[in-house]
Design an enzyme around this catalytic site. Structure first.
Site, PDB file in Angstrom:
ATOM      1  N   THR A   1       0.777  -0.862  -0.213  1.00 14.14           N
ATOM      2  CA  THR A   1      -0.119   0.053  -0.324  1.00 14.14           C
ATOM      3  C   THR A   1       0.617   1.114   0.066  1.00 14.14           C
ATOM      4  OG1 THR A   1      -0.008  -0.350   2.524  1.00 14.14           O
ATOM      5  CG2 THR A   1      -1.899  -1.534   1.208  1.00 14.14           C
ATOM      6  N   ASP A   2       0.198   2.685   0.097  1.00 19.34           N
ATOM      7  CA  ASP A   2       0.872   3.600   0.047  1.00 19.34           C
ATOM      8  C   ASP A   2      -0.013   4.639   0.966  1.00 19.34           C
ATOM      9  OD1 ASP A   2      -0.834   4.689  -2.504  1.00 19.34           O
ATOM     10  OD2 ASP A   2       0.310   4.266  -3.599  1.00 19.34           O
ATOM     11  N   MET A   3       0.962   5.740   1.197  1.00 20.54           N
ATOM     12  CA  MET A   3      -0.365   6.998   1.618  1.00 20.54           C
ATOM     13  C   MET A   3      -1.477   7.139   1.307  1.00 20.54           C
ATOM     14  SD  MET A   3       1.847  10.292   0.353  1.00 20.54           S
ATOM     15  CE  MET A   3       1.027  11.353   1.314  1.00 20.54           C
TER      16      MET A   3
END
Lengths: 139, 139, 139, 139
Positions: free
Chosen positions: D17-19
Site C-alpha cells: 500500500t501507499d499513503m
C-alpha cells in the site's frame, strides 16, 4: 528465539531478487511483516484496526535481521514467528526463515501500539486487553 | 555512531510510503544501501566490482534500524554514513537519518567481501588492499 | 511523445535490479511517478495536496511502458516528462528514459483528479483552475 | 482478454500500500509477474531456466495496466492469466484482477525469449519447442 507460535511459508518471487541473484536483504523485512500480519489474522486481529472508535496501528520502532544463507528465485522458505517480548504498549516478534532445514535468516521487529490521529500523527497507547489476550493465547 | 565520513540527502518518494502515511520501515534499508553505494562511489569503488579478474561483491550478513520519528512524502532527509567497524573481510556501516535536525532513524549494515562464483555462489575473501585504503582514507 | 516540459535524472540503485542483472521492469513505474512529482514540485504543486479545504489526489487509471534497452546498476538515465493530454478531470504524462542518447524506455501514466474522502474513498473532480494553470504554463 | 488459462489469488500486504491507503499502482506489475511465474510453474517451465546448455530468460518489452477500482490491505484478489499472443520469439500474457466479482485491474505483459550471455547481455531466440508445447497445452 522463543518457541514459535505460528508457521507460514514464503515463496521467493522474481522481483524479490537483485543483481547478485539472491533475495535483496531489505525484502526480508517485508517478509517478516507479512508473516506477522498472517499470524495476527490467524488470531482474529490486525496491525491496522479500529478499537472502540479509535483507529490503532503498530508502527515499527526497531527491526533487525541476520543473514546466514542466500535465498534464490523460486525457493519456498518456512517462516517461524515467535513473540519475543510482549510489553504494556509494545511487542517484539522474532522470525526464523529456513529452507530444507537450513536457516536462511533470523530477524526481529518491535512495534508500539498507537492511536492514529489526524495528519498521520500517532500517540502510543496500552495494547487493548482483548488484543493482548488473543496474542497471548498463542503462547 | 562514529564520526560520519560522508553525507548525502534522500527525498521521500510517494512509492516509499505505506497506508500509515509514512515511509514503510523496510525502505530505510534501501536508503542505507543507496547511501553506502554513494559513499563508495565518492571514493572510487563499488559494491559490485571486478578485482584482478574476480567479480567481488559485498553480501549483507546483518542489518538493523531504530525508528525514532516518521518520515513522510516529500521530506528531504540528511543521511550521515560512518564506518563502525572495518575488519579483514567485513565492514559495518552506520547510518543516521535526520530531518531539520531531528533524528528520524539510525541503522547499521554489515557486509562481507566475497568472490562471486558461478551460480550465485559466493566465497568470503580478504578486502582488497586498495579498496581498504580508499575506505580508510575517509576516516 | 509531445515536447518535454521537464527533465530530470535517475540513477539506478542496487535494489532496483533483479537477478537478470538489470532494472526490474516494475521499477520504471516508480521512476515515472517520481519524475512526475518532481515536475509538479517545480511548478509549485503536488500529487497529494489540500485545496480549499479538500484533500485532493491523483490516483492512476492507466500506466504503460515499452522497454527498448536494459538499464543496469549505477546507470544515470535522463528522464524527459511531457504532458500528453490534459483533460477536465484527468491528465496523461509521457516519459522517455535515455542513457547516453539511447532510449531505454518510454511510458505513460494517466491520473484522475480526485477528492479524498474518509476510508480511502475517492470522488473524481475537475482539476482546480490554478493547478491547471501551473501545469499548462509548462507547455 | 482471451479465455484465462490459469487462476491464482493474491493477498494485498501492508507493504503493497501507499499513503493513499490503496495498493501502489506499480505493484500490480509485480503481481502480474508472480502470476505468470505461477502459471509457468504449473506447466513445468520457468521464466529463468536452462535449455540445452543455454540460460534463457524472458525480459519484458512492454507492460500496461488499467486500474478500475482500488485494492486495499488484506484484500484477496483473484488473478486470471490468459495468453493473448504467442509468437515465434515472444509471448504476451493478459491479467485480470477481481475482488468479489468486481474488476480491480486489467493488464498485459509482453516478453521476448532470450539467450542470456555474459555481462547481462541478451540475444533473442525462438521459443524452444517443448516450452511452447507446454504453454499451448494450456490453451
Amino acid at each position: 528465539m522463543k518457541t514459535p507460535v505460528f508457521h507460514t511459508t514464503r515463496r521467493v518471487e522474481f522481483a524479490d531478487t537483485d543483481m547478485a541473484g539472491i533475495v535483496h536483504f531489505a525484502n526480508f523485512f517485508r517478509f517478516m511483516e507479512a508473516a506477522e500480519v498472517e499470524f495476527l489474522r490467524s488470531r482474529g486481529v490486525s496491525v491496522a484496526m479500529s478499537w472502540e472508535g479509535d483507529r490503532i496501528g503498530f508502527p515499527r520502532v526497531a527491526a533487525s535481521c541476520d543473514y546466514l544463507a542466500p535465498a534464490t528465485f523460486g525457493d519456498v522458505m518456512d517462516v517461524a514467528v515467535s513473540i519475543e517480548r510482549l510489553g504494556t504498549k509494545s511487542v517484539t516478534y522474532g522470525f526464523e526463515f529456513t529452507k530444507d532445514g537450513q536457516v536462511i535468516a533470523r530477524g526481529q521487529v518491535s512495534s508500539v501500539c498507537c492511536r492514529i490521529l489526524d495528519d498521520h500523527k500517532m500517540e502510543s497507547m496500552t495494547i487493548p486487553a482483548s488484543f493482548r489476550a488473543r496474542i497471548e493465547a498463542a503462547n
